[in-house]
Design an enzyme around this catalytic site. Structure first.
Site, mmCIF file in Angstrom:
data_model
loop_
_atom_site.group_PDB
_atom_site.id
_atom_site.type_symbol
_atom_site.label_atom_id
_atom_site.label_comp_id
_atom_site.label_asym_id
_atom_site.label_seq_id
_atom_site.Cartn_x
_atom_site.Cartn_y
_atom_site.Cartn_z
ATOM 1 N N PRO A 152 -15.107 -40.903 53.352
ATOM 2 C CA PRO A 152 -13.781 -40.784 53.976
ATOM 3 C C PRO A 152 -13.178 -42.136 54.337
ATOM 4 O O PRO A 152 -13.815 -42.933 55.017
ATOM 5 C CB PRO A 152 -14.062 -39.961 55.238
ATOM 6 N N ASP A 204 -11.623 -40.439 57.896
ATOM 7 C CA ASP A 204 -12.386 -41.024 58.972
ATOM 8 C C ASP A 204 -11.391 -41.334 60.083
ATOM 9 O O ASP A 204 -10.450 -42.090 59.867
ATOM 10 C CB ASP A 204 -13.025 -42.319 58.428
ATOM 11 N N TRP A 246 -20.129 -44.533 62.463
ATOM 12 C CA TRP A 246 -20.970 -44.482 61.258
ATOM 13 C C TRP A 246 -21.914 -43.285 61.298
ATOM 14 O O TRP A 246 -22.300 -42.753 60.263
ATOM 15 C CB TRP A 246 -21.769 -45.774 61.093
ATOM 16 N N GLN A 265 -21.265 -50.973 51.169
ATOM 17 C CA GLN A 265 -21.706 -49.697 51.736
ATOM 18 C C GLN A 265 -23.208 -49.469 51.588
ATOM 19 O O GLN A 265 -23.752 -48.518 52.164
ATOM 20 C CB GLN A 265 -20.932 -48.531 51.103
ATOM 21 N N TRP A 304 -22.513 -46.931 54.673
ATOM 22 C CA TRP A 304 -22.459 -45.478 54.448
ATOM 23 C C TRP A 304 -23.664 -44.970 53.669
ATOM 24 O O TRP A 304 -24.256 -43.952 54.033
ATOM 25 C CB TRP A 304 -21.152 -45.120 53.727
ATOM 26 N N LYS A 343 -11.118 -64.547 46.725
ATOM 27 C CA LYS A 343 -10.877 -63.197 47.215
ATOM 28 C C LYS A 343 -9.387 -62.867 47.097
ATOM 29 O O LYS A 343 -8.548 -63.753 47.221
ATOM 30 C CB LYS A 343 -11.284 -63.107 48.693
ATOM 31 N N LYS A 377 -3.502 -61.525 50.607
ATOM 32 C CA LYS A 377 -2.078 -61.226 50.734
ATOM 33 C C LYS A 377 -1.285 -62.506 50.872
ATOM 34 O O LYS A 377 -0.217 -62.646 50.288
ATOM 35 C CB LYS A 377 -1.852 -60.346 51.974
#
Ligand code: ZN
Length: 970
Positions: free
Chosen positions: A45, A84, A524, A560, A564, A597, A600
């Site tokens: 999520p 989430d 988590w 993750q 997760w 990376k 923006k």
């Protein structure tokens, strides 16, 4: 079949989105497969209080492609979306929005007001997410989405918590934890891992602690001067040698310092004399004078003494450890062992406390006190040296505040005690790429530590622990709403389990009163409970849960692995002794073209909308999914030019091929009648293409079954190229030559089936274009499904290797022959007498004639040999030369036909005007070929001209082409 409009990605994709919606294609794909075997996929999520970003396009594409593939295989794939909604990131955003910060201001505002603001904010960008999913072609079941704020979700989380508690794996500990002073809560070790920053400048200070009984100093090293007021002990390594050294200062007075012998190098270049060498254990028990006097500090026999500790490092510093038990894990453990007082000189908000008499820096943020503390200690003469250095330091990964270690009561899951079980159940997980299994994930399990699961916060699932007012060891862990209702005093409203409502629920049992602890659960823990909580298991959906657990497949980014993927694994192992998922695909990270990376502020990547409007979502998906690093946990560099290449070489080429077939099919009024692979083919090109498509089905299917998306997608790209640049190019004239109707029919059937199959193979990767072309190709077939996504995945048929090998040899020989022509400076249009071919395998006469046509030779002589080679006879007779010129003339007439706006099937009257006797000879010799090739009913030299006239130059001679369409002619 009808002609097809030129391909425009944006238009096609937007039209297809409406088509899917209007015709409920996604819903029908679910309905159609609902009785199929479950293929369970867990959606990780996302937070909907932030906008999706460029990087999400990769994971969205991966998740969607596997779902589409399995659906086409008839599996029932639930694509349930989830959100989430809890935790620090939400609270942090709301604090910013409300212009408040920290616990005090939240309590003043009221937890109910604060939490209502949190609830209002969690779906701020839900619509943006849903639009993003739509636009990138990711099918999700929006209507049945779950959210971690749902009461049913929390009830399952409570149940999970209570199960872990029943197994004796939840305990409360007073530990020094990584702690965010802004968020005023401890973080788990894996959250800390997310926020390390390199090259952080911090002080590096050598501090002198004067011994009480002598004029000597223990020399200690610290990078956290702010923690010095909290010092309550020093520690040495018992079996290491320490030395007393005499130093002369600038005024000539002598000072004695004590440090580890191995760390003498750390004394600056001054001359010093080693007076004595002692073992660390001989220093134990010696008392020293505190650096600061602390108000209201209770006297204690353990205060300000030297203690033995094995964890003291001899690798850096001085071998003398400054112990501040409130601010270090090992420090606190040492203090607890020896009953050394824990001195909290920093409050929960990270500021130096105001009631300790530390007037010079009280109220300062801990890091901000460093300088003042060094200044004060320098004045006191307690600093040996103070410099700065760069190191890696943890920051809060949510709010970017520097963390500190902070001793606090925290609830833990005793993960370190179940390492063996975690490793055992991890054996049943397949990783893509494989190395993460024993590498990043395996190592993480090996070093698994107890998981801090309570947060001293507001917006989260409340920890379901009620504590006896009289005895804090007597607790009740609630596992269901029903249980709480039975135990609670009065009849509380339990429709919303959030704070502050839940805080008011009081339990009375056997004359004792229980109140809930304040903490909420680490979000988590909630994400890790999603296999159960999304189904409200075990309170309902028992069968659906059993069918879906463990997941057949999950996919997220490499980060993750320790988030997760890890929490899912910990919880499922404790609850069911098995992993929560069988297969995990770890996606890589999209970097900018320069390897940096995506940023923006640097604007080093294009906005998604710009990509969608130009190259399209299909090109983006295919580009990402066919990148090996992107689909195997590595870094890929996003290159807009490579993306444009995919758009051009794959989608434009495919479009041109579909367009080619459609155009001739319309002319011939040919209509496909079947979606079956054509049989009884005779032309070697047809036989080859069907085998080539069959081979690609096999490769792509196998790779998709292994979750190797780059290996699955790339062969389709190559097939599209070969279909266009070999099959169609070689077969072009078969579509308009009417001499052999059976051959033409076979060409239609072969090309049609191949294109339809390619659309199916492309469907998981490029859902829009594949469906657009598929629908166009199948519109005449009544039984064809309404969408490629409702079609069944093509069956794998073992391919005939011999056919593929032979064509491979042919193409190799053709390439070699063309290279030989280029070397001899003879253009391909100039016919030659013969080529002598040496081949490793027997070539049928059909294949020989392909070589002869490609190389434009009258004859082919074949020899059997160990190595394939081509020898050209480069002698050009006058007859051959005339033919070559005729080819040039034909090419110019074809161009003129196009320029005159004629359709390919139109017949013409043709006049050629020239003074060149060479050209006239060539035209006369090759009149028949010219007329056939350009569909001319009449050909006259130097006569009256027609409306459309064009001049050109061939072999330095002027040629005028004039033509008109023959009306009514075939
Ligand atoms: Zn924070």
């Amino acid at each position: 079949m009808k002609k097809i409009a030129p391909y425009n990605a944006k238009q096609v994709e937007e039209n297809m989105l409406s088509y899917w919606q209007d015709n409920c294609i996604f819903e029908r794909s679910l309905e159609q497969t609902k009785d199929g075997q479950t293929y369970s996929f867990y959606h990780g999520p996302p937070l909907a209080n932030r906008l999706p970003h460029f990087g999400h396009s990769l994971v969205a594409s991966i998740k969607d492609s596997i779902g589409r593939f399995q659906t086409m295989r008839g599996r029932s794939v639930e694509r349930r979306n989830g959100w989430d909604c809890h935790g620090l990131p939400v609270e942090f955003e709301v604090e910013k929005k409300l212009g408040i910060s920290g616990k005090k201001q939240i309590t003043e505002l009221g937890i109910d007001v604060f939490n209502t603001a949190c609830r209002d904010s969690v779906f701020t960008y839900k619509k943006d997410w849903e639009d993003f999913f739509d636009r990138i072609g990711r099918w999700t079941d929006k209507k049945n989405a779950y959210a971690t704020i749902d009461t049913s979700y929390t009830e399952s989380v409570w149940w999970v918590f209570s199960q872990i508690y029943k197994k004796g794996l939840i305990y409360k500990g007073y530990k020094s934890m990584p702690y965010c002073p802004r968020c005023t809560t401890p973080l788990s070790n894996f959250e800390v891992n997310e926020g390390y920053k390199d090259n952080v400048t911090d002080p590096s200070v050598y501090v002198k602690f004067k011994l009480s009984q002598s004029n000597e100093y223990m020399l200690a090293w610290t990078t956290t001067p702010w923690s010095l007021p909290g010092n309550t002990a020093l520690a040495v390594k018992p079996d290491e040698y320490y030395v007393r050294v005499a130093l002369k200062d600038d005024e000539g007075s002598i000072e004695t310092l004590i440090l580890a012998e191995k760390r003498l190098e750390n004394l600056s270049a001054e001359t010093f004399e080693v007076l004595e060498r002692v073992l660390g254990k001989d220093l134990v028990g010696v008392e020293y004078e505190p650096l600061f006097s602390i108000d209201n500090l209770e006297q204690n026999d353990s205060l300000y003494k030297i203690w033995p500790a094995e964890f003291v490092s001899i690798e850096d510093g001085t071998g003398v450890l400054h112990v501040a038990p409130a601010f270090g894990e090992d420090d606190l453990a040492l203090a607890q062992e020896h009953s050394i007082p824990v001195l909290h000189t920093v409050d929960s908000g990270g500021k130096i406390k105001t009631d300790l008499g530390l007037v010079a820096f009280e109220g300062k943020f801990f890091k901000g006190a460093d300088k003042l503390i060094i200044e004060q200690l320098t004045q006191k003469g307690a600093i040996y040296s103070a410099e700065t250095f760069e190191h890696t330091y943890p920051f809060c990964y949510r709010c970017d505040t520097p963390l500190l270690y902070y001793a606090i009561d925290t609830w833990f899951v005793a993960v370190s005690t179940i390492k063996d079980q975690l490793q055992a159940s991890a054996k049943d997980i397949t990783w893509t790429p494989d190395h993460i299994n024993t590498g990043r994930f395996g190592k993480w399990l090996e070093g698994a530590r107890d998981w801090a699961i309570s947060r001293n916060r507001y917006w989260g699932a409340p920890v379901p622990i009620w504590v006896n007012d009289e005895d804090d060891t007597d607790i009740i862990v609630i596992e269901s709403i029903e249980q709480l209702r039975e135990l609670a005093e009065g009849t509380p409203d339990l429709s919303d389990l959030h704070r502050p409502f839940i805080d008011n629920v009081v339990i009375k049992r056997d004359g004792k009163t229980y109140h809930r602890i304040e903490e909420v659960i680490d979000c988590w823990f909630e994400s890790g409970s999603m296999p159960y909580a999304q189904k409200h298991f075990p309170f309902e959906n028992e069968k659906q849960f059993a069918d879906s657990f463990p997941a057949d497949y999950i996919s997220e980014g490499l980060d993750q692995t320790r988030l997760w993927f890890y929490v899912l694994h910990v919880i499922s192992t404790i609850l069911f002794e098995k992993p929560a998922y069988k297969q995990v695909l770890v996606n890589g990270m999209i970097m900018a073209a320069d390897g940096r990376k995506l940023s923006k502020s640097l604007k080093n990547y294009p906005p998604l909308d710009d990509v969608f409007a130009n190259e399209g979502a299909d090109s983006l998906r295919f580009y990402l999914l066919s990148s090996t690093p992107a689909v195997s946990a590595d870094h890929m560099r996003f290159d807009r030019d490579a993306l444009k290449d995919v758009n051009r070489n794959l989608f434009m080429t495919l479009s041109n091929s579909v367009s080619f077939l459609s155009m001739y099919a319309e002319i011939d009024n040919w209509k496909p009648t079947s979606l079956e692979r054509p049989v009884n083919l005779k032309n070697p090109l047809d036989i080859w293409l069907c085998e080539r498509v069959g081979q690609t089905i096999a490769t792509t299917t196998e790779a998709l079954n292994k979750f190797e998306l780059a290996k699955a997608s790339w062969p389709v790209y190559e097939l599209v190229d070969e279909l266009s640049n070999w099959y169609i190019r070689r077969s072009r004239r078969r579509y308009w030559k009417s001499e052999d109707d059976n051959d033409k029919l076979d060409a239609y059937r072969t090309l049609h089936w191949s294109l339809v199959t390619i659309c199916q193979l492309l469907a998981p990767f490029a859902p829009f274009a594949s469906d657009y072309f598929y629908q166009h190709l199948t519109e005449d077939i009544q039984t064809a499904p309404d969408s490629v996504h409702l079609s069944l995945w093509p069956e794998v048929i073992l391919s005939n290797e011999a056919v593929l090998d032979a064509m491979q040899v042919v193409r190799q020989l053709v390439n070699d022959g063309l290279a030989a022509r280029a070397r001899a400076g003879i253009k391909v249009r100039q016919p030659l007498t013969k080529a002598t071919i040496s081949s490793t395998i027997a070539l049928s006469t059909d294949l020989q004639s392909i070589i002869s046509e490609e190389l434009n030779t009258k004859k082919i002589v074949v020899k059997k040999a160990e190595v394939a080679s081509v020898l050209l006879d480069t002698k050009i007779t006058q007859v051959l030369k005339n033919e070559g010129m005729a080819r040039d003339i034909i090419r110019n007439i074809q161009q003129a036909r196009k320029d005159a706006g004629l359709d390919v099937e139109n017949y013409i009257d043709l006049v050629l005007v020239t003074d060149s006797s060479a050209l006239i000879n060539a035209i006369e010799q090759c009149e028949k070929i010219i007329k056939t090739e350009v569909l001319a009913t009449t050909l006259n030299l130097n006569s009256e001209q027609f409306d459309y006239t064009k001049s050109t130059s061939i072999e330095n001679a002027e040629l005028t082409i004039s033509l008109q369409k023959v009306n009514g002619a075939e």
